[in-house]
Design a protein around this motif. Structure first.
Motif, short mmCIF file in Angstrom:
data_model
loop_
_atom_site.label_atom_id
_atom_site.label_comp_id
_atom_site.label_asym_id
_atom_site.label_seq_id
_atom_site.Cartn_x
_atom_site.Cartn_y
_atom_site.Cartn_z
N ARG A 189 0.83 -1.20 0.00
CA ARG A 189 0.00 0.00 0.00
C ARG A 189 0.86 1.25 0.00
O ARG A 189 1.88 1.33 0.68
CB ARG A 189 -0.91 -0.02 1.23
CG ARG A 189 -1.92 1.10 1.25
CD ARG A 189 -2.92 0.89 2.38
NE ARG A 189 -3.47 2.16 2.82
CZ ARG A 189 -4.29 2.30 3.84
NH1 ARG A 189 -4.64 1.24 4.55
NH2 ARG A 189 -4.75 3.48 4.19
N ILE A 190 0.44 2.24 -0.79
CA ILE A 190 1.12 3.54 -0.84
C ILE A 190 0.44 4.47 0.16
O ILE A 190 -0.79 4.58 0.17
CB ILE A 190 1.04 4.13 -2.26
CG1 ILE A 190 1.69 3.17 -3.27
CG2 ILE A 190 1.73 5.50 -2.31
CD1 ILE A 190 1.44 3.57 -4.72
N ASP A 191 1.24 5.12 1.00
CA ASP A 191 0.70 6.03 2.01
C ASP A 191 0.34 7.35 1.34
O ASP A 191 1.20 8.13 0.94
CB ASP A 191 1.75 6.25 3.11
CG ASP A 191 1.16 6.95 4.33
OD1 ASP A 191 -0.08 7.00 4.45
OD2 ASP A 191 1.95 7.46 5.15
N MET A 192 -0.97 7.60 1.20
CA MET A 192 -1.46 8.76 0.47
C MET A 192 -2.00 9.82 1.43
O MET A 192 -2.60 9.48 2.46
CB MET A 192 -2.58 8.35 -0.49
CG MET A 192 -2.21 7.27 -1.48
SD MET A 192 -1.09 7.82 -2.79
CE MET A 192 -2.18 8.86 -3.75
N GLU A 193 -1.82 11.08 1.10
CA GLU A 193 -2.51 12.15 1.83
C GLU A 193 -4.01 12.15 1.51
O GLU A 193 -4.83 12.59 2.28
CB GLU A 193 -1.92 13.53 1.44
CG GLU A 193 -0.60 13.85 2.09
CD GLU A 193 -0.74 14.27 3.55
OE1 GLU A 193 -1.88 14.40 4.04
OE2 GLU A 193 0.30 14.44 4.21
N LEU A 194 -4.33 11.63 0.34
CA LEU A 194 -5.72 11.56 -0.10
C LEU A 194 -6.45 10.49 0.69
O LEU A 194 -6.03 9.33 0.72
CB LEU A 194 -5.76 11.21 -1.60
CG LEU A 194 -7.11 11.07 -2.25
CD1 LEU A 194 -7.81 12.41 -2.32
CD2 LEU A 194 -6.96 10.48 -3.64
N ARG A 246 -20.12 19.49 -8.60
CA ARG A 246 -21.53 19.79 -8.29
C ARG A 246 -21.80 19.70 -6.79
O ARG A 246 -22.55 20.51 -6.23
CB ARG A 246 -22.44 18.83 -9.05
CG ARG A 246 -22.58 19.14 -10.55
CD ARG A 246 -23.45 18.10 -11.23
NE ARG A 246 -24.75 17.96 -10.57
CZ ARG A 246 -25.53 16.88 -10.69
NH1 ARG A 246 -25.16 15.87 -11.44
NH2 ARG A 246 -26.68 16.84 -10.06
N TYR A 247 -21.21 18.71 -6.15
CA TYR A 247 -21.40 18.55 -4.70
C TYR A 247 -20.87 19.78 -3.95
O TYR A 247 -21.56 20.34 -3.10
CB TYR A 247 -20.67 17.29 -4.22
CG TYR A 247 -20.69 17.12 -2.71
CD1 TYR A 247 -21.78 16.56 -2.06
CD2 TYR A 247 -19.60 17.53 -1.93
CE1 TYR A 247 -21.82 16.41 -0.69
CE2 TYR A 247 -19.62 17.39 -0.55
CZ TYR A 247 -20.73 16.83 0.06
OH TYR A 247 -20.75 16.70 1.43
N ALA A 248 -19.65 20.20 -4.30
CA ALA A 248 -19.05 21.36 -3.64
C ALA A 248 -19.86 22.62 -3.91
O ALA A 248 -20.10 23.43 -3.00
CB ALA A 248 -17.60 21.53 -4.12
N ALA A 323 -14.49 24.83 -8.94
CA ALA A 323 -15.71 24.79 -8.13
C ALA A 323 -15.39 24.51 -6.67
O ALA A 323 -15.96 25.15 -5.76
CB ALA A 323 -16.66 23.73 -8.68
N VAL A 324 -14.50 23.56 -6.43
CA VAL A 324 -14.12 23.24 -5.05
C VAL A 324 -13.43 24.42 -4.39
O VAL A 324 -13.74 24.79 -3.24
CB VAL A 324 -13.22 21.98 -5.01
CG1 VAL A 324 -12.58 21.81 -3.64
CG2 VAL A 324 -14.02 20.73 -5.38
N ASP A 325 -12.51 25.05 -5.11
CA ASP A 325 -11.79 26.20 -4.56
C ASP A 325 -12.77 27.32 -4.21
O ASP A 325 -12.69 27.93 -3.14
CB ASP A 325 -10.75 26.69 -5.57
CG ASP A 325 -9.94 27.85 -5.03
OD1 ASP A 325 -9.12 27.63 -4.11
OD2 ASP A 325 -10.13 28.98 -5.51
N GLN A 326 -13.71 27.59 -5.12
CA GLN A 326 -14.66 28.67 -4.88
C GLN A 326 -15.63 28.33 -3.74
O GLN A 326 -16.03 29.20 -2.97
CB GLN A 326 -15.45 28.99 -6.15
CG GLN A 326 -16.19 30.30 -6.10
CD GLN A 326 -15.27 31.49 -5.82
OE1 GLN A 326 -14.21 31.62 -6.43
NE2 GLN A 326 -15.64 32.35 -4.88
N ALA A 327 -15.98 27.06 -3.62
CA ALA A 327 -16.86 26.63 -2.55
C ALA A 327 -16.20 26.83 -1.19
O ALA A 327 -16.81 27.38 -0.25
CB ALA A 327 -17.25 25.17 -2.74
N LEU A 345 -11.92 17.85 -0.13
CA LEU A 345 -12.09 17.86 -1.58
C LEU A 345 -10.99 18.66 -2.29
O LEU A 345 -10.79 18.50 -3.49
CB LEU A 345 -13.46 18.44 -1.96
CG LEU A 345 -14.69 17.69 -1.45
CD1 LEU A 345 -15.95 18.31 -2.03
CD2 LEU A 345 -14.63 16.21 -1.78
N ILE A 346 -10.29 19.51 -1.54
CA ILE A 346 -9.19 20.27 -2.15
C ILE A 346 -8.15 19.31 -2.70
O ILE A 346 -7.66 19.46 -3.83
CB ILE A 346 -8.55 21.24 -1.13
CG1 ILE A 346 -9.58 22.28 -0.66
CG2 ILE A 346 -7.32 21.93 -1.73
CD1 ILE A 346 -9.10 23.14 0.49
#
Length: 377
Positions: A189-194, A246-248, A323-327, A345-346
């Motif tokens: 497994r790769i350790d992701m920030e995500l 759309r969610y954001a 969209a995410v940034d603006q939200a 979501l960023i």
């Protein structure tokens, strides 16, 4: 074009999936949602009816992922299992492979991952070094893969390797089904920030022995088979990005409608309203290109779909990030809290810009394929 204005059937599908997504929401249980979506026929909506699918295409499957994403519960493995692997097996697999895999991929009881990216190849698929050599009636695979999603939950991985052309000595791409527990098939497994339900893995294939029937399609079809899977991947990545955007945006609009600091809600101020309107426009435009790509692909126009799918993926990724940034910006400090669920979501929005192909490689594709400019590589 039929893909530009959705049929009533597809509008109904969109509404039904939106209702499913609303029931599960942002804190969804991946396995539970996967199971329910499968039972309702949504996971295999693109696969042939003869093998338990819905008989639709990428137009329908992209609707499913977009609507789940817009409810905050996207299923990332939809990009891989039914879209890439299911499509490749449906188009190029043997009758035995179709019977063995497609009904399970359609009803969610089987899942398949997809392994193409390598540590030293990056976006250059011509540098793939995972090689397959004949061994009696079967094959032996050796190589490495990286950033492969969901290998731990997948029953098998469709591995892109290369075989040596006996006539020219050059290597050509080919596809193999590698069951999860095959000896020599190792994952770490790769350790992701995500933070996503689906984990990322590095794979090592060390003298992995496969039967002859593990090869999907014609050994000589190579690139045709590969891109039959990559175009759906781009279309589905666009759906993933549009859904997230759309969610954001919905979160931001709700906040801007109710948050009041001066005399009227903050959404009444153009500095707040106009950027949200722009984000909405760009998401809608990206969806139009995604619909075009899906319509072309479903009509059998692989070349036209290739151009449109790349453009759709590019447009959707850019629209999603914006969209995410603006939200987040609309919510101010609240946009960075766990309560509102936008900050994560960023990071997630960047995925659509990077994977499965970077925006720079798409610009390369468009510059020399669409515009006829010289290649720089």
């Amino acid at each position: 074009m039929s893909g530009v204005i959705e049929s009533q059937e597809n509008k109904d599908l969109r509404a039904a999936v939106a209702a499913l997504g609303a029931r599960h929401g942002r804190g969804f249980d991946r396995a539970a949602l996967w199971s329910e979506a499968a039972k309702l026929g949504y996971l295999g909506v693109n696969l042939p009816e003869a093998y338990g699918g819905g008989g639709g295409g990428m137009a329908e499957l992209s609707i499913v992922l977009e609507e789940l994403g817009s409810a905050g519960c996207p299923l990332l493995m939809m990009v891989v299992s039914p879209a890439i692997c299911g499509t490749v097996i449906a188009r190029f697999g043997t009758e035995e492979q179709k019977r063995a895999w497609l009904p399970g991929l359609a009803d969610g009881t089987l899942t398949m991952a997809f392994g193409i990216t390598e540590p030293d190849a990056g976006s250059n698929s011509h540098r793939i070094t995972t090689t397959a050599r004949r061994d009696g009636d079967g094959w032996i695979l050796n190589g490495r893969k990286v950033f492969i999603s969901g290998v731990d939950i997948a029953d098998a991985t469709l591995i892109v390797g290369r075989t040596e052309d006996a006539r020219t000595g050059s290597l050509k791409p080919c596809l193999f089904i590698v069951p999860r527990d095959t000896p020599g098939f190792q994952r770490s497994r790769i350790d992701m920030e995500l933070h996503a339900a689906e984990k990322q893995f590095e794979l090592v294939l060390d003298d992995v022995r496969l039967a002859a029937e593990s090869l999907v399609g014609d050994e000589d079809a190579g690139l045709l088979q590969l891109f039959a899977g990559l175009n759906p991947e781009r279309i589905m990545t666009a759906a993933f990005a549009i859904g997230m955007g759309r969610y954001a945006l919905a979160k931001a609009v709700d906040y801007a409608t109710t948050r009041q600091v001066w005399k009227l809600p903050i959404g009444g101020h153009q500095a707040i309203a106009h950027p949200l309107a722009q984000a909405h426009i760009e998401l809608e435009l990206a969806r139009l290109m995604m619909q075009k790509a899906a319509a072309l692909y479903d009509a059998g126009d692989d070349i036209g779909a290739g151009e449109a799918a790349n453009m759709a993926k590019y447009a959707a990724a850019e629209a999603c990030v914006k969209a995410v940034d603006q939200a987040v910006h609309t919510l101010g400090g609240n946009g960075l809290t766990r309560e509102y669920g936008l900050a994560s979501l960023i990071t997630a929005a960047r995925v659509a810009r990077i994977a499965p192909v970077s925006r720079e490689m798409i610009l390369n594709y468009v510059s020399h394929q669409s515009l006829g400019l010289p290649k720089s590589y």
